[in-house]
Design an enzyme around this catalytic site. Sequence first.
Site, PDB file in Angstrom:
ATOM      1  N   HIS A  75       0.847  -1.187   0.000  1.00  0.00           N
ATOM      2  CA  HIS A  75       0.000   0.000   0.000  1.00  0.00           C
ATOM      3  C   HIS A  75       0.880   1.233   0.000  1.00  0.00           C
ATOM      4  O   HIS A  75       1.951   1.244   0.620  1.00  0.00           O
ATOM      5  CB  HIS A  75      -0.913  -0.005   1.236  1.00  0.00           C
ATOM      6  CG  HIS A  75      -2.051   0.943   1.146  1.00  0.00           C
ATOM      7  ND1 HIS A  75      -1.925   2.291   1.437  1.00  0.00           N
ATOM      8  CD2 HIS A  75      -3.347   0.752   0.785  1.00  0.00           C
ATOM      9  CE1 HIS A  75      -3.093   2.880   1.269  1.00  0.00           C
ATOM     10  NE2 HIS A  75      -3.969   1.976   0.878  1.00  0.00           N
ATOM     11  N   ASP A  91      -7.790  -5.145   0.025  1.00  0.00           N
ATOM     12  CA  ASP A  91      -8.328  -5.872  -1.122  1.00  0.00           C
ATOM     13  C   ASP A  91      -8.001  -7.367  -1.114  1.00  0.00           C
ATOM     14  O   ASP A  91      -8.546  -8.115  -1.916  1.00  0.00           O
ATOM     15  CB  ASP A  91      -7.784  -5.257  -2.422  1.00  0.00           C
ATOM     16  CG  ASP A  91      -8.165  -3.796  -2.564  1.00  0.00           C
ATOM     17  OD1 ASP A  91      -9.360  -3.494  -2.392  1.00  0.00           O
ATOM     18  OD2 ASP A  91      -7.288  -2.963  -2.826  1.00  0.00           O
TER      19      ASP A  91
END
Length: 377
Positions: free
Chosen positions: A258, A313
């Site tokens: 991320h 996700d």
Amino acid sequence: MSVVSKGLENVIIKVTSLTFIDGEKGILRYRGYDINDLVQYGSYEETIYLMLYGKLPTRSELNQLKEKLNEEYDVPQEVLDAIYLMPRDADAIGLLEVGTSALASIDKNFKWKENDKEKAISIIAKMSTLVANVFRRKEGNKPRIPEPSDSYAKSFLLASFTREPTAEEINAMDKALILYTDHEVPASTTAALVAASTLSDMYSSLTAALAALKGPLHGGAAEEAFKQFLEIGDVNNVEKWFNEKIVSQKNRLMGFGHRVYKTYDPRAKIFKNLASTLMSRNTEAKKYFEIAQRLEDLGIKQFSSKGIYPNTDFYSGIVFYALGFPVYMFTALFALSRTLGWLAHIIEYVEEQHRLIRPRALYVGPEHREYVTIDKR
């Protein structure tokens, strides 16, 4: 000397009181409230009120919000017609863009700073209708408007499917909506802010956000992560697949890493728990959960030293799959939740700190060149 920040990394484009992230410690808060507490004790409707009005609602305020949502699910027939005129194999986010663009065309009298928050609540309700009917169109089913209920998540699931959702499914959908509500200013929120900074309308700003969300490096990441599990197929294939695809071929492990978090994404932990709960009644979801767990172990062993861990996700697709949604709907479900974040940010920006977003580019082309007419070239 001008410095270019590629991808606008670490460039601050607005101040906000909406969302706080500590990427080193894995902290996410909405309006000061920890994401774990909001998911455990709250509801999506409470989160809507919190993000728009800055505080948690009283019971009376919450009931009024629910009544407003229940009153606003309906959309003009022309909007549904626009979606259902599209082919069944059309992209789900593309269909959502059709719906929001149609609403932008019909909603001609929009003005900023006139009941913005009430307008946002109406749009959040209508987005439920759009997403449910994108799913129904792609499944070959007839249009359906969400029916009023005591839960936004329940109304959405009832409109999407032809069966009654269980209490466990409604709870999981509600929590998923909270988890994806906002995450400061990623690509889609930035796109919405750019559109809103021109004083375009809310629906057009959402269309801009959807266009950015469509990419696999943003909203599409949940779909790409789940496709890995489908490709692996069996938990016994995980290590072989990982060594070939990730270690040897150096492909990206989707659902890992991320831009902000350098530790385990707090949302991923909650999605993992939700997936673990839902898989007990879904053997296929259980299979993919076991694959994901094994893949997570290998990924953390390989990448944690670089600050790369599972993001939100990685497990969210298993939750959506267990609820009954196919892979092509995962990004649209992200959009359903993130609509609140997009609207909260553009309202905050336009009402409190509005300025046209107009960045500059560093020119690196040739100096002045003399024009040569075409017969002399």
